[in-house]
Enzyme design. Sequence first.
Site, PDB file in Angstrom:
ATOM      1  N   HIS A 133       0.857  -1.190   0.000  1.00 41.11           N
ATOM      2  CA  HIS A 133       0.000   0.000   0.000  1.00 41.11           C
ATOM      3  C   HIS A 133       0.891   1.238   0.000  1.00 41.11           C
ATOM      4  CE1 HIS A 133      -3.151   2.849   1.150  1.00 41.11           C
ATOM      5  NE2 HIS A 133      -3.999   1.918   0.774  1.00 41.11           N
ATOM      6  N   ASP A 137      -8.042  -5.275   0.051  1.00 42.13           N
ATOM      7  CA  ASP A 137      -8.503  -6.109  -1.078  1.00 42.13           C
ATOM      8  C   ASP A 137      -8.144  -7.575  -0.923  1.00 42.13           C
ATOM      9  OD1 ASP A 137      -7.656  -3.240  -2.794  1.00 42.13           O
ATOM     10  OD2 ASP A 137      -9.680  -4.069  -2.779  1.00 42.13           O
TER      11      ASP A 137
HETATM   12  C1  SDX Z   1      -6.216   0.164  -2.851  1.00 43.65           C
HETATM   13  O1  SDX Z   1      -4.408   4.646  -2.025  1.00 43.65           O
HETATM   14  C2  SDX Z   1      -5.323   4.038  -1.412  1.00 43.65           C
HETATM   15  O2  SDX Z   1      -5.705   4.415  -0.347  1.00 43.65           O
HETATM   16  C3  SDX Z   1      -5.914   2.858  -2.152  1.00 43.65           C
HETATM   17  C4  SDX Z   1      -6.937   2.052  -1.384  1.00 43.65           C
HETATM   18  C5  SDX Z   1      -8.199   2.829  -1.126  1.00 43.65           C
HETATM   19  O3  SDX Z   1      -8.924   2.463  -0.189  1.00 43.65           O
HETATM   20  O4  SDX Z   1      -8.492   3.758  -1.933  1.00 43.65           O
HETATM   21  O5  SDX Z   1      -6.406   1.628  -0.136  1.00 43.65           O
HETATM   22  C6  SDX Z   1      -7.354   0.816  -2.166  1.00 43.65           C
HETATM   23  O6  SDX Z   1      -5.951   0.489  -3.968  1.00 43.65           O
HETATM   24  C7  SDX Z   1      -5.348  -0.820  -2.094  1.00 43.65           C
HETATM   25  C8  SDX Z   1      -4.142  -1.332  -2.945  1.00 43.65           C
HETATM   26  C9  SDX Z   1      -4.647  -2.440  -3.887  1.00 43.65           C
HETATM   27  N1  SDX Z   1      -3.589  -2.804  -4.844  1.00 43.65           N
HETATM   28  C10 SDX Z   1      -2.958  -3.984  -4.809  1.00 43.65           C
HETATM   29  O7  SDX Z   1      -3.115  -4.814  -3.920  1.00 43.65           O
HETATM   30  C11 SDX Z   1      -2.029  -4.233  -5.996  1.00 43.65           C
HETATM   31  C12 SDX Z   1      -0.694  -4.778  -5.478  1.00 43.65           C
HETATM   32  N2  SDX Z   1      -0.025  -3.703  -4.734  1.00 43.65           N
HETATM   33  C13 SDX Z   1       0.994  -2.966  -5.485  1.00 43.65           C
HETATM   34  O8  SDX Z   1       0.673  -2.729  -6.823  1.00 43.65           O
HETATM   35  C14 SDX Z   1       1.480  -1.744  -4.698  1.00 43.65           C
HETATM   36  O9  SDX Z   1       1.769  -2.172  -3.425  1.00 43.65           O
HETATM   37  C15 SDX Z   1       0.618  -0.502  -4.607  1.00 43.65           C
HETATM   38  C16 SDX Z   1       0.229  -0.002  -5.936  1.00 43.65           C
HETATM   39  C17 SDX Z   1      -0.613  -0.773  -3.791  1.00 43.65           C
HETATM   40  C18 SDX Z   1       1.453   0.562  -3.896  1.00 43.65           C
HETATM   41  O10 SDX Z   1       2.524   0.819  -4.699  1.00 43.65           O
HETATM   42  P1  SDX Z   1       3.576   1.999  -4.348  1.00 43.65           P
HETATM   43  O11 SDX Z   1       3.240   2.713  -3.115  1.00 43.65           O
HETATM   44  O12 SDX Z   1       3.770   2.828  -5.565  1.00 43.65           O
HETATM   45  O13 SDX Z   1       4.810   1.196  -3.972  1.00 43.65           O
HETATM   46  P2  SDX Z   1       5.931   0.840  -5.002  1.00 43.65           P
HETATM   47  O14 SDX Z   1       5.328   0.352  -6.262  1.00 43.65           O
HETATM   48  O15 SDX Z   1       6.887   1.972  -5.054  1.00 43.65           O
HETATM   49  O16 SDX Z   1       6.591  -0.433  -4.280  1.00 43.65           O
HETATM   50  C19 SDX Z   1       7.621  -0.235  -3.335  1.00 43.65           C
HETATM   51  C20 SDX Z   1       8.450  -1.490  -3.483  1.00 43.65           C
HETATM   52  C21 SDX Z   1       8.820  -1.770  -4.939  1.00 43.65           C
HETATM   53  O17 SDX Z   1      10.053  -2.459  -4.939  1.00 43.65           O
HETATM   54  P3  SDX Z   1      11.415  -1.558  -5.195  1.00 43.65           P
HETATM   55  O18 SDX Z   1      11.213  -0.819  -6.501  1.00 43.65           O
HETATM   56  O19 SDX Z   1      11.522  -0.632  -3.999  1.00 43.65           O
HETATM   57  O20 SDX Z   1      12.512  -2.603  -5.253  1.00 43.65           O
HETATM   58  O21 SDX Z   1       7.673  -2.634  -3.065  1.00 43.65           O
HETATM   59  C22 SDX Z   1       7.461  -3.504  -4.172  1.00 43.65           C
HETATM   60  C23 SDX Z   1       7.753  -2.725  -5.432  1.00 43.65           C
HETATM   61  O22 SDX Z   1       8.247  -3.582  -6.448  1.00 43.65           O
HETATM   62  N3  SDX Z   1       6.058  -3.908  -4.120  1.00 43.65           N
HETATM   63  C24 SDX Z   1       5.634  -5.157  -4.320  1.00 43.65           C
HETATM   64  C25 SDX Z   1       4.245  -5.097  -4.130  1.00 43.65           C
HETATM   65  N4  SDX Z   1       3.882  -3.850  -3.837  1.00 43.65           N
HETATM   66  C26 SDX Z   1       5.008  -3.117  -3.833  1.00 43.65           C
HETATM   67  N5  SDX Z   1       6.268  -6.291  -4.629  1.00 43.65           N
HETATM   68  C27 SDX Z   1       5.502  -7.400  -4.764  1.00 43.65           C
HETATM   69  N6  SDX Z   1       4.156  -7.433  -4.596  1.00 43.65           N
HETATM   70  C28 SDX Z   1       3.510  -6.304  -4.279  1.00 43.65           C
HETATM   71  N7  SDX Z   1       2.192  -6.347  -4.102  1.00 43.65           N
END
Ligand code: SDX
Length: 449
Positions: free
Chosen positions: A316, A373
């Site tokens: 998140h 989710d």
């Molecule tokens: C919702 O914003 C909100 O409030 C949203 C929400 C709401 O109520 O409105 O809470 C609802 O959207 C919840 C999130 C649902 N999405 C998912 O579950 C999809 C999977 N999650 C990822 O796509 C991700 O965690 C996000 C999009 C939710 C957050 O991404 P960020 O904050 O942009 O984090 P990032 O992509 O910069 O990740 C940081 C690191 C990265 O690695 P590095 O580049 O630092 O090496 O963490 C890794 C990412 O690769 N990472 C993951 C991961 N999520 C982040 N690696 C594996 N699996 C994951 N799920």
Amino acid sequence: MADYEDKNTLEKPYTLFNNETGVSFEIPIIKSTDGPDVLDIRKLHEETGLFSYDPGFTSTASCDSSITYIDGNKGILRHRGYDINDLARKSDFLEVCYLLLHGDLPSPEDRKKFINVITTHTMLHEQLVNLYRGFRRDAHPMAIMVGVVGALSAFYHDSTDFSDLNQRMIACHRLIAKIPTIGAMAYKYSVGQPFVYPKNNLSYAENFLYMTFSVPTDDFNINPKIVKAMDKFFILHADHEQNASTSTVRLAGSSGANPFACIAAGIASLWGPAHGGANEAVIKMLEEIGDVSNIPKFINKAKDKNDPFRLMGFGHRVYKNYDPRAAVMKESAHEVLEVLEVDDPLLKIALELEKIALKDSYFIEKKLYPNVDFYSGFMLKALGFPTSMFTVLFAIGRTVGWISQWKEMIEDPINKIGRPRQLYKGHRSREYQIESSREKKSIFNWLWK
Ligand code: SDX
């Protein structure tokens, strides 16, 4: 929201100092009532010629708001100061809607009046009902939601002059009232069953389940525990600060677009798998994993920088601790599965996946925990919703948050059209010389096939 004069700024502002020119720029700090204070950089470009740079807005407050507070490190979520655990366990969705819209819990009389105004606005204009028939039966329900909600602006001319408080409130009430009807009809249309009109003697969540799952041939009775679980699902999804879809609604609304069109824009943004589409993506991911023995392979894929696969339902932007909604959602999912005596093999995979991931150094270091989710899909699947309806249900819950944030923005005296700038990385000025391009070989052959 008053413009920020000195009364809100901290005594010791930050100073930006240019070592080459010796020029400094004082940045006032505006105090929050909870959480981080902010650097007021509204004069940054005017006084330094510089822009700030923050793609994805990881460190940027786009507005001030009093609706929802999140502490991502502590896993705290509050609506108007009330903790989400208290609201989910002690309140009900329409009371939370009143709280988000008006800032306080309602008096018994206001509660009764609010419930009545929502209940008596649940029907759709019959012409709007015809709009569904323009879609293919296999259209994704979120595509239908975007279309039908956007089309509401064509039907409610008398509530689109939102500079008038009364019309603003009518638009808010209409959207909260009609979104479950629109969502239920999207489901009915996709399964080829007749639309079921709302019944005013049912509660909000019960009415939605009635419109979705009842058929003209049979009586409809539903376990009150299932109704409570549905109501709790809507509470958990009601609002969440300046997430992608809420920011979309605010940006659309800042141009003066009508509230119905703004909510349609929010629905479009919510559809993405990184946002509200994640609940549908979680179930698809678990089906792809198929068996607990395959979990290590998928955990490794999620950790592989070269693999775009991510563990859906994990991570998140704000929560670097357990999403407080996920804990309530997990409990609710177990309750529903127990009431319905459903034994979902995917739940076993999810519980094992969560256990393994929470012990894995990659997820620990990156503070990736299950979000709202991760568990919601089990409950929805057990209730009989197809995965394609999961984000529709998220949108039904979130509509009150979107419209409350829109209303707060419209009523904010410092509100202005949102117009971000950019870090330009394109060509500098070059002369137009068509001859030189004639000698070029096409680089788009792949495109013209
Ligand atoms: C919702 O914003 C909100 O409030 C949203 C929400 C709401 O109520 O409105 O809470 C609802 O959207 C919840 C999130 C649902 N999405 C998912 O579950 C999809 C999977 N999650 C990822 O796509 C991700 O965690 C996000 C999009 C939710 C957050 O991404 P960020 O904050 O942009 O984090 P990032 O992509 O910069 O990740 C940081 C690191 C990265 O690695 P590095 O580049 O630092 O090496 O963490 C890794 C990412 O690769 N990472 C993951 C991961 N999520 C982040 N690696 C594996 N699996 C994951 N799920």
